[in-house]
Design a protein around this motif. Structure first.
Motif, PDB file in Angstrom:
ATOM      1  N   ARG A   8      34.039 -16.395  -3.413  1.00 30.20           N
ATOM      2  CA  ARG A   8      33.356 -17.686  -3.205  1.00 30.20           C
ATOM      3  C   ARG A   8      31.851 -17.487  -3.300  1.00 30.20           C
ATOM      4  O   ARG A   8      31.284 -16.650  -2.601  1.00 30.20           O
ATOM      5  N   ARG A  52      39.766 -14.926  -8.394  1.00 29.54           N
ATOM      6  CA  ARG A  52      39.602 -16.366  -8.635  1.00 29.54           C
ATOM      7  C   ARG A  52      38.210 -16.771  -8.196  1.00 29.54           C
ATOM      8  O   ARG A  52      37.735 -16.318  -7.152  1.00 29.54           O
ATOM      9  N   THR A  53      37.585 -17.650  -8.959  1.00 24.94           N
ATOM     10  CA  THR A  53      36.323 -18.228  -8.490  1.00 24.94           C
ATOM     11  C   THR A  53      36.442 -19.751  -8.445  1.00 24.94           C
ATOM     12  O   THR A  53      35.464 -20.447  -8.191  1.00 24.94           O
ATOM     13  N   SER A  54      37.657 -20.240  -8.700  1.00 19.07           N
ATOM     14  CA  SER A  54      37.890 -21.686  -8.606  1.00 19.07           C
ATOM     15  C   SER A  54      39.373 -21.905  -8.319  1.00 19.07           C
ATOM     16  O   SER A  54      40.219 -21.099  -8.716  1.00 19.07           O
ATOM     17  N   GLU A  55      39.663 -23.003  -7.614  1.00 15.21           N
ATOM     18  CA  GLU A  55      41.062 -23.339  -7.300  1.00 15.21           C
ATOM     19  C   GLU A  55      41.727 -24.071  -8.466  1.00 15.21           C
ATOM     20  O   GLU A  55      42.939 -24.264  -8.468  1.00 15.21           O
ATOM     21  N   ALA A  56      40.926 -24.476  -9.443  1.00 14.06           N
ATOM     22  CA  ALA A  56      41.465 -25.296 -10.537  1.00 14.06           C
ATOM     23  C   ALA A  56      42.515 -24.532 -11.335  1.00 14.06           C
ATOM     24  O   ALA A  56      42.476 -23.302 -11.424  1.00 14.06           O
ATOM     25  N   SER A  84      39.420 -20.175 -14.303  1.00 14.89           N
ATOM     26  CA  SER A  84      39.154 -20.153 -12.857  1.00 14.89           C
ATOM     27  C   SER A  84      38.985 -18.737 -12.332  1.00 14.89           C
ATOM     28  O   SER A  84      39.064 -18.500 -11.132  1.00 14.89           O
ATOM     29  N   GLU A 108      30.760 -16.432 -15.265  1.00 13.98           N
ATOM     30  CA  GLU A 108      31.724 -16.943 -14.288  1.00 13.98           C
ATOM     31  C   GLU A 108      32.710 -17.864 -15.006  1.00 13.98           C
ATOM     32  O   GLU A 108      32.316 -18.682 -15.838  1.00 13.98           O
ATOM     33  N   GLY A 109      33.992 -17.682 -14.704  1.00 14.54           N
ATOM     34  CA  GLY A 109      35.026 -18.509 -15.336  1.00 14.54           C
ATOM     35  C   GLY A 109      35.621 -17.872 -16.588  1.00 14.54           C
ATOM     36  O   GLY A 109      36.637 -18.322 -17.098  1.00 14.54           O
TER      37      GLY A 109
END
Ligand SMILES: Cc1cc2nc3c(=O)[nH]c(=O)nc-3n(C[C@H](O)[C@H](O)[C@H](O)COP(=O)(O)OP(=O)(O)OC[C@H]3O[C@@H](n4cnc5c(N)ncnc54)[C@H](O)[C@@H]3O)c2cc1C
Length: 383
Positions: free
Chosen positions: A146, A175-179, A184, A232-233
């Motif tokens: 996060r 993971r850097t996103s919950e999507a 993500s 990122e991503g």
């Protein structure tokens, strides 16, 4: 021999130097390391770094040798002459699994801080993708990084991590996103000397016993934002590309090992007399070995084809997946068959073939199981 058609002078020099090193600095200690369940990686990698073995393809600017994929292949072929699978695996984690993404996508800062010392053998690396709940399905990982100001806060766990009890840094997918979807995830260099990092367990394995394998835990671990590899991503895509280097290393390991195992088994068959004749006289065994030899050579030739493609900057994902699938199946067939030809002696732990059988089992599982390779091959075939 076929290799003379392919390898240039530089690659042959690498081959000879690695062969000499394996004979002097590795093989005499393999039994001790297997017994202990640990390779002294800092000591071994420093020696290898001093000889330029840990950055064969990497830029001279960071201490690498700037050689081609043929030289890398010669290097891996010689590692396959180590008398166990655990040591070559530990070394190729450093060269083919934990560093390629830093080279291809990492910032100047990451290259100076982690790549240069990894090439010098001053830092030990590990690759941390697999989790208790996610192996083949990489997108199912839940370890989360996060973003908070100038750092990321890492929480989660990783398992089956090779070099994990000794690593100074992990190349880690989180993971850097919950999507939903493949955007993500991000790839990081995680230094293991920061608070919040715990080696929760050293795992006990049926094979690859000299190589340490760990379960790792991250508890509110603060990672500097500059330790993000690439964008990122984009971590999932970066890691899929890094996997190609990891999977490629399995191919030379497999065909060189298979040839060695067949040679050693033929020696045994010449000496072992059954029903009044050496076992080598039995046509059924000779034909079985001939088939293995043919398949081993086919895998070698596929590998050399892949090297040519790599030298021409072509996408080799499908060919490497094919090679990894064949390599895993072949080495399991060969080690099982060689053990069978040794009879009861093959079942004894003191016999080389029992170690070969146990160590080789991993090749169809680690770095993407055979079934995962089949999925990639089938999808890429466009049916
Ligand atoms: C000794 C060792 C060292 C390792 N080192 C590392 C490391 O350094 N870093 C790291 O990140 N990971 C490492 N791994 C993990 C390794 O990459 C995984 O074990 C592997 O990817 C398989 O994942 P899994 O164990 O979760 O099996 P699962 O995903 O649970 O799969 C179990 C089995 O199901 C089958 N299967 C899977 N997918 C399919 C499908 N689509 N169709 C049909 N069948 C399927 C396969 O036979 C597979 O073996 C290591 C593992 C071992 C054993």
């Amino acid at each position: 021999m076929a290799k003379d058609l392919y390898f240039n002078k530089e690659a042959v020099m690498v081959r000879n130097a690695v062969r000499d090193f394996v004979n002097r600095e590795i093989n005499p200690f393999v039994d001790e390391w297997e017994e202990k369940g640990l390779i002294p990686l800092h000591d071994l990698f420093k020696k290898m770094g001093d000889l330029g073995f840990l950055g064969i393809r990497y830029e001279a600017k960071y201490g690498g040798q700037e050689m081609d994929f043929w030289a890398e292949t010669a290097f891996i072929e010689e590692l396959a002459a180590i008398n166990c699978g655990g040591v070559p695996m530990a070394i190729t984690v450093q060269t083919n699994m934990a560093t390629p993404a830093i080279v291809e996508f990492g910032s100047e800062y990451l290259k100076e801080t982690y790549l240069r010392p990894a090439i010098a053998g001053e830092l030990v690396g590990a690759i941390a993708v697999t989790e208790p709940g996610a192996g083949s399905d990489v997108a199912a990982i839940t370890t989360f990084a996060r973003r908070e100001g100038d750092h990321y806060v890492l929480n989660g766990s990783k398992t089956y991590i090779t070099n994990g009890t000794q690593a100074d840094f992990l190349t880690l997918l989180a993971r850097t996103s919950e999507a939903k979807g493949h955007h993500s995830f991000s790839l990081f260099v995680v230094p293991t000397n920061l608070p919040g990092f715990v080696v929760s367990k050293k795992l006990d394995k049926m094979g690859m016993r000299s190589s340490d394998t760990a379960e790792l835990f991250f508890d509110d671990m603060k990672i500097p934002a500059e330790n993000l590899i690439g964008t990122e991503g984009q971590g999932f895509i970066h890691q899929m590309m890094q996997f190609q280097h990891e999977r490629f290393a399995v191919l030379p390991m497999a065909y060189v090992s298979c040839k060695r195992f067949i040679d050693r088994t033929a020696d045994h068959l010449k000496r072992r007399v059954v029903f009044g004749k050496p076992l080598i006289s039995k046509q059924v065994l000779r034909h079985r070995m001939a088939e293995w030899l043919a398949e081993t050579e086919a895998l070698r030739q596929l590998t050399y084809h892949i090297v040519r493609m790599k030298e021409n900057r072509m996408d080799v994902t499908q060919e490497i997946s094919m090679g990894k699938l064949l390599a895993g199946n072949l080495i399991n067939k060969v080690t099982d068959g060689c053990l069978q030809m040794h009879g009861g002696m093959g079942f004894m732990n003191e016999t080389w073939v029992s170690r070969a059988y146990r160590d080789s089992r991993l090749l169809a599982i680690g770095g993407g199981a055979s079934e995962v390779m089949s999925e990639i091959i089938f999808k890429m075939a466009g049916y």
